[in-house]
Write an enzyme that holds these catalytic residues in place. Structure first.
Site, PDB file in Angstrom:
ATOM      1  N   LYS A  70      33.562  29.188  36.112  1.00 45.33           N
ATOM      2  CA  LYS A  70      34.866  29.845  36.055  1.00 45.33           C
ATOM      3  C   LYS A  70      35.770  29.242  37.121  1.00 45.33           C
ATOM      4  O   LYS A  70      35.437  29.234  38.317  1.00 45.33           O
ATOM      5  CB  LYS A  70      34.649  31.334  36.320  1.00 45.33           C
ATOM      6  CG  LYS A  70      35.594  32.259  35.619  1.00 45.33           C
ATOM      7  CD  LYS A  70      35.060  33.679  35.732  1.00 45.33           C
ATOM      8  CE  LYS A  70      36.054  34.671  35.245  1.00 45.33           C
ATOM      9  NZ  LYS A  70      35.609  36.042  35.548  1.00 45.33           N
TER      10      LYS A  70
HETATM   11  C1  E4P Z   1      37.399  38.489  33.828  1.00 49.41           C
HETATM   12  O1  E4P Z   1      36.695  37.526  33.701  1.00 49.41           O
HETATM   13  C2  E4P Z   1      37.520  39.269  35.054  1.00 49.41           C
HETATM   14  O2  E4P Z   1      36.252  39.322  35.644  1.00 49.41           O
HETATM   15  C3  E4P Z   1      37.922  40.694  34.821  1.00 49.41           C
HETATM   16  O3  E4P Z   1      38.078  40.971  33.456  1.00 49.41           O
HETATM   17  C4  E4P Z   1      39.046  41.180  35.668  1.00 49.41           C
HETATM   18  O4  E4P Z   1      39.289  42.527  35.380  1.00 49.41           O
HETATM   19  P1  E4P Z   1      40.121  43.500  36.327  1.00 49.41           P
HETATM   20  O5  E4P Z   1      41.569  43.158  36.206  1.00 49.41           O
HETATM   21  O6  E4P Z   1      39.817  44.873  35.824  1.00 49.41           O
HETATM   22  O7  E4P Z   1      39.608  43.264  37.732  1.00 49.41           O
END
Ligand code: E4P
Length: 214
Positions: free
Chosen positions: A83
């Site tokens: 990522k």
């Molecule tokens: C995605 O890969 C992220 O880990 C996640 O969906 C972020 O979500 P949040 O905005 O609730 O922290």
């Protein structure tokens, strides 16, 4: 639509996986910090539970450091997807990863143009954060609609991974728009299952079953 689970909690992953609801897993530094465990230990354990794409995020922000982390994650397990943040060095790393056969998930996407750039760089997945857009009074789901259209127009193979999902409506809306994947926190998965009429109906069936002669 594929379901990923958005968590670093392996108990949640095991529970959701046992219901057939986990095609992959996404993690991020905030989710891992909550576990109190080492990032690598958590990801290795997740790879033992789920045979699907497991996103592990880099912790650095320069090209060279991100590539170092990306190659380390890639060596660790064939299912790990690296990522990378949607910044200039992140896009450079996405391009190099694509050339080296390392799958990438481009994170922190908040605009159609950012998604277009990620696809051009060769990202395997794009993660638009819809909940965080809703939080600032925008409509996150409109971003999904635009990205799905752009990717269809040019036949990009980058998969749209709807992230920052906060409620069941996000999931059904993403499915109607044809998003490839939703990454869903475990409490939202539990909400998807529940319906008051299911509970009322089941209680009546159980009560009536007691009246059946044995
Ligand atoms: C995605 O890969 C992220 O880990 C996640 O969906 C972020 O979500 P949040 O905005 O609730 O922290």
């Amino acid at each position: 639509m594929k379901f990923f689970i958005d968590t670093g909690d392996v108990a949640e992953i095991r529970e959701a996986h046992s219901m057939g609801l986990v095609d992959g897993v996404t993690t991020n530094p905030s989710l891992i910090a909550k576990t109190g465990r080492k990032y690598k230990d958590v990801v290795v354990e997740i790879c033992e539970i789920v045979n699907g794409p497991i996103s592990a995020e880099v912790l650095s922000t320069t090209y060279d450091e991100m590539m170092g982390e990306a190659r380390e994650w890639h060596k660790l397990h064939k299912n790990i997807v690296v990522k990378l943040p949607l910044i200039p060095d992140g896009l450079k790393a996405v391009r190099t990863c694509a050339q080296e056969g390392i799958h990438t998930n481009v994170t922190l996407c908040f605009s159609p143009n950012q998604a277009l750039l990620a696809a051009k760089a060769g990202a395997s997945y794009i993660s638009p954060f819809i909940g965080r857009l809703d939080d600032i009074s925008e409509t996150g789901m409109e971003l999904i609609e635009k990205i799905v259209t752009i990717y269809e127009n040019y036949s990009y193979t980058t998969e749209v991974l709807v992230a920052s999902v906060r409620n069941p409506t996000h999931v059904s809306d993403a499915a109607q728009l044809g998003a490839d994947i939703c990454t869903i926190p475990f409490p939202v998965m539990q909400q998807l299952i529940k319906h008051p009429l299911t509970d009322i109906g089941l209680k009546k069936f159980i009560d009536d079953s007691k009246k059946i002669p044995r």
